[in-house]
Design a protein around this motif. Sequence first.
Motif, PDB file in Angstrom:
ATOM      1  N   SER A 172     -44.791 -27.006  51.141  1.00 37.18           N
ATOM      2  CA  SER A 172     -43.721 -26.703  50.181  1.00 37.18           C
ATOM      3  C   SER A 172     -42.457 -26.263  50.899  1.00 37.18           C
ATOM      4  N   GLY A 173     -42.611 -25.396  51.911  1.00 35.97           N
ATOM      5  CA  GLY A 173     -41.446 -24.952  52.680  1.00 35.97           C
ATOM      6  C   GLY A 173     -40.805 -26.082  53.458  1.00 35.97           C
ATOM      7  N   LEU A 174     -41.627 -26.986  53.962  1.00 37.79           N
ATOM      8  CA  LEU A 174     -41.120 -28.141  54.699  1.00 37.79           C
ATOM      9  C   LEU A 174     -40.321 -29.062  53.780  1.00 37.79           C
ATOM     10  N   ALA A 175     -40.818 -29.291  52.568  1.00 37.47           N
ATOM     11  CA  ALA A 175     -40.098 -30.137  51.608  1.00 37.47           C
ATOM     12  C   ALA A 175     -38.751 -29.514  51.250  1.00 37.47           C
ATOM     13  N   ASP A 176     -38.751 -28.200  51.031  1.00 37.90           N
ATOM     14  CA  ASP A 176     -37.492 -27.514  50.717  1.00 37.90           C
ATOM     15  C   ASP A 176     -36.505 -27.615  51.874  1.00 37.90           C
ATOM     16  N   ALA A 177     -37.000 -27.457  53.091  1.00 44.17           N
ATOM     17  CA  ALA A 177     -36.127 -27.514  54.264  1.00 44.17           C
ATOM     18  C   ALA A 177     -35.525 -28.902  54.438  1.00 44.17           C
ATOM     19  N   ILE A 178     -36.304 -29.933  54.140  1.00 40.10           N
ATOM     20  CA  ILE A 178     -35.795 -31.308  54.240  1.00 40.10           C
ATOM     21  C   ILE A 178     -34.668 -31.531  53.240  1.00 40.10           C
ATOM     22  N   MET A 179     -34.855 -31.076  52.008  1.00 36.42           N
ATOM     23  CA  MET A 179     -33.821 -31.264  50.998  1.00 36.42           C
ATOM     24  C   MET A 179     -32.566 -30.442  51.315  1.00 36.42           C
ATOM     25  N   MET A 180     -32.764 -29.241  51.865  1.00 36.82           N
ATOM     26  CA  MET A 180     -31.615 -28.426  52.263  1.00 36.82           C
ATOM     27  C   MET A 180     -30.853 -29.090  53.410  1.00 36.82           C
ATOM     28  N   LYS A 181     -31.587 -29.709  54.328  1.00 37.49           N
ATOM     29  CA  LYS A 181     -30.936 -30.385  55.452  1.00 37.49           C
ATOM     30  C   LYS A 181     -30.104 -31.572  54.960  1.00 37.49           C
ATOM     31  N   ILE A 182     -30.659 -32.334  54.041  1.00 36.46           N
ATOM     32  CA  ILE A 182     -29.914 -33.469  53.489  1.00 36.46           C
ATOM     33  C   ILE A 182     -28.675 -32.980  52.740  1.00 36.46           C
ATOM     34  N   GLN A 183     -28.850 -31.940  51.938  1.00 37.08           N
ATOM     35  CA  GLN A 183     -27.719 -31.406  51.189  1.00 37.08           C
ATOM     36  C   GLN A 183     -26.618 -30.919  52.126  1.00 37.08           C
ATOM     37  N   ALA A 184     -27.018 -30.240  53.206  1.00 38.04           N
ATOM     38  CA  ALA A 184     -26.032 -29.723  54.151  1.00 38.04           C
ATOM     39  C   ALA A 184     -25.238 -30.857  54.800  1.00 38.04           C
ATOM     40  N   HIS A 185     -25.906 -31.966  55.114  1.00 37.87           N
ATOM     41  CA  HIS A 185     -25.240 -33.080  55.799  1.00 37.87           C
ATOM     42  C   HIS A 185     -24.419 -33.947  54.853  1.00 37.87           C
ATOM     43  N   THR A 186     -24.681 -33.871  53.563  1.00 34.96           N
ATOM     44  CA  THR A 186     -23.968 -34.736  52.612  1.00 34.96           C
ATOM     45  C   THR A 186     -22.963 -33.974  51.759  1.00 34.96           C
ATOM     46  N   SER A 187     -22.981 -32.642  51.816  1.00 37.11           N
ATOM     47  CA  SER A 187     -22.053 -31.845  51.010  1.00 37.11           C
ATOM     48  C   SER A 187     -20.717 -31.695  51.731  1.00 37.11           C
ATOM     49  N   THR A 188     -19.676 -31.465  50.950  1.00 36.42           N
ATOM     50  CA  THR A 188     -18.354 -31.216  51.516  1.00 36.42           C
ATOM     51  C   THR A 188     -18.278 -29.781  52.015  1.00 36.42           C
ATOM     52  N   ARG A 189     -17.866 -29.612  53.234  1.00 34.14           N
ATOM     53  CA  ARG A 189     -17.795 -28.285  53.846  1.00 34.14           C
ATOM     54  C   ARG A 189     -16.606 -27.507  53.306  1.00 34.14           C
ATOM     55  N   LYS A 190     -16.836 -26.260  52.920  1.00 38.57           N
ATOM     56  CA  LYS A 190     -15.725 -25.398  52.524  1.00 38.57           C
ATOM     57  C   LYS A 190     -14.884 -25.077  53.759  1.00 38.57           C
ATOM     58  N   LYS A 191     -13.661 -24.586  53.537  1.00 40.45           N
ATOM     59  CA  LYS A 191     -12.731 -24.418  54.655  1.00 40.45           C
ATOM     60  C   LYS A 191     -12.373 -22.978  54.975  1.00 40.45           C
ATOM     61  N   VAL A 192     -12.418 -22.101  53.959  1.00 45.95           N
ATOM     62  CA  VAL A 192     -11.894 -20.749  54.154  1.00 45.95           C
ATOM     63  C   VAL A 192     -12.875 -19.714  53.608  1.00 45.95           C
ATOM     64  N   LEU A 193     -13.111 -18.658  54.385  1.00 44.23           N
ATOM     65  CA  LEU A 193     -13.868 -17.501  53.915  1.00 44.23           C
ATOM     66  C   LEU A 193     -12.888 -16.365  53.681  1.00 44.23           C
ATOM     67  N   ILE A 194     -12.767 -15.955  52.422  1.00 46.51           N
ATOM     68  CA  ILE A 194     -11.871 -14.863  52.042  1.00 46.51           C
ATOM     69  C   ILE A 194     -12.687 -13.569  52.015  1.00 46.51           C
ATOM     70  N   LEU A 195     -12.196 -12.552  52.693  1.00 52.39           N
ATOM     71  CA  LEU A 195     -12.963 -11.318  52.865  1.00 52.39           C
ATOM     72  C   LEU A 195     -12.228 -10.104  52.329  1.00 52.39           C
ATOM     73  N   ASP A 196     -12.968  -9.268  51.643  1.00 52.54           N
ATOM     74  CA  ASP A 196     -12.520  -7.913  51.333  1.00 52.54           C
ATOM     75  C   ASP A 196     -12.701  -7.074  52.600  1.00 52.54           C
TER      76      ASP A 196
END
Length: 549
Positions: A172-196
Motif C-alpha cells: 500500500s505504501g509503495l502504491a502511494d509513493a508511486i502515485m506521489m512520484k508521478i504527481q510530483a513529476h507532472t504537476s506545475t511547480r509553485k514559484k514563491v514561498l511567502i513566510l510570516d
Amino acid sequence: MKIAILSNVNLDLLIQALSKHNEVYHQAGYGQWIQEAINPSDHLRSFNPEAIFILLDGSALLDGIDSINEAKQEMINAIHYCENLASLFSSTMIFVSNIDIAPKEIIAGDRIRPEHNLMNFWENELENCIHNNTNIHLFDLRLLIEEFGRHNFYSDKMWYMGSIPYSIKGISGLADAIMMKIQAHTSTRKKVLILDLDNTLWGGVLGEDGFDGIEISRSLIGAVYRDTQLRIKELARSGILLAIVSKNDRDDVLHVLDEHPQMVLRSKDFVCIYANWDSKVNNIVNLANTLNLGLDSFVFLDDNPVEREAVRRALPEVTVVDFPKDVANLPGTIQKIAERYFFAARLTKEDVLKTNQYQQEIKRQAALENVLSIEDYLVSLQIKVVLEEMKNEQLERVAQLTQKTNQFNLVTRRYSAEQLIAYKEKKDNHIYVATVSDRYGDSGLVFVLMISENGDKAKIDNLLMSCRVMGRYIEDAVIAAVEEKLMEKGITQIAAQYIPTEKNKPVKDLMERLDYQLVSTDENNIKTYIRYLEKECSQRKVLFEVKWR
C-alpha cells in the motif's frame, strides 16, 4: 495514467492496487524484466506507457552471488539494461529504484556487513545513469523502506508463500509513493514561498520580545526554528523564491535578519520583504504585481489561523498550508511543502540563480521610472540576446518553461523533457531557445520557439517567454531572426495559432503586432495566422542585436 511496472520479484498485489485508478502494464513473469529492458515485447510497445517503474529487490538481484566483484558486475549490467530501455522509450519517464538488501547472513559481530557497500555502489552507478539519461529518474525505494522499517515493509510469510517480498502495508505504501512520484513529476511547480516571521521563522513576537528575546538557537525549542530556516534555505537553493509578509517594523526585521547570530536566513535570501502594518492580503497582491507572477504561483505559511483564513477567502488562488499544531513538526512541514508544491526533478542554472535574477528585475523596474521613453529605457539596458537550437543540457529548463509559463504563452502546450525529445526527433522539427542578459545581469534561458517545417511551409507549434523579460520586445528580435533563417532555407510561409486562456492575454494581439495575417477565428476564439516571408521581413525595427550560436 498508463504505467508499466517491471521488477525482479512478484508485484501482482501492487499491480492490483495501482489498477484501481490507472492502466497498468505487467510483465509476463516477474523474472522477465531484463528481457523487457533489452528487447521490449510488442505488448509493452503497443501499450505505450507514460511512465515505467523498474522496481528491483536487492536480495533477489544478487541471489546466488557470493563474490563482491561479481555482485558489482551484476549491478552494472542491470544499470545498462535500464539505460537500454531508456533509449528505446526516450519520450517516457522511467523511474529506477535504488535497492535495499536485507541483512540475513549470519556473521561475526565485528564484521562490517557487505550489504551497505553494495547498496551504496548501486546508488553511485544509478546516480551516473540518471545524470547521463534525461528521462531516467530516481525512485527512492530505500528511503520508503527505512521510513516504514524493514519489519513493517517486508513479510517473510508473503515471500515464502508467493515470492512477494513486501507486506500488505508495504504494498500500500509503495502504491502511494508511486502515485506521489508521478504527481510530483507532472504537476506545475509553485514559484514563491511567502513566510510570516513571528512564531514562524522564530519563536516569540519581535515587537514584544525584542532582538534578544526571540527564540532561535541550536538547542531546545529555539532549534526548531533554526532547523526550519535550514530547510527553507535548502528550498531556496533549488530555485524557489522566498518572500516575507509580516506585520512588523521593517527596520527591526532587517536588524534581526542581518545581525542576529543564530539566524540562518538573511535579508539577501528574500526577493521581497513586506514588513509593515498593511493587511497581508494587500501585501501579497503587491508582491504578485512586483514579481509579475500569478497568485497561483504562491504558497503561504503563517502560524496565525486568522491570517491564513483571510488569505484563503480573499485570494483563493494562493495555496495556504496548514501550520502544525506541534511546533516541533515545523521543519518536517517544510519538507512536506517542498515535496508537494516545489518538487524539482533536476535543477537548472536558472533555478540556482532565481532569487538574484528577480532582484535584478526589481532594479530594472526602478530604472524604468526614471526614463522619458520606452526606447530610451531599452537602449539603456544594453540587452544581449543569444539564439540557438536547443542543446541536451538545456532540455530540463525548456520543459520547465513550457510547464510554468502562463502569461506570455501563445498556445499553452505543456511538455515534459521526454515529450520534448520526442518532438525534436521528428524530421524537420526545431526547438529554438534564447538567452538574455543586460547591464543588470543574466536572465538566462527565457524564450522557447518550437517550429515544424514541411517543404516551403513552416508552423509555430509553441512560442513562450518567461514573464521576467516581458516588455522588452525580446520577441520581436527573436522572431525576426528566426524568420530570416527560415527564408534562407527556402521557407516562404509560416503559420501560427493563438489559443486563448484566462492567463495569456499578454499575447492576445502578439501575432497582429508582428504583422501576421489573421486567417480565421473558430467558435472557441482560437485564431489562425499566416505570414508570407519576404525580404522585408528581416527589416523590422529592433533595438538590439540577436546573435546566433
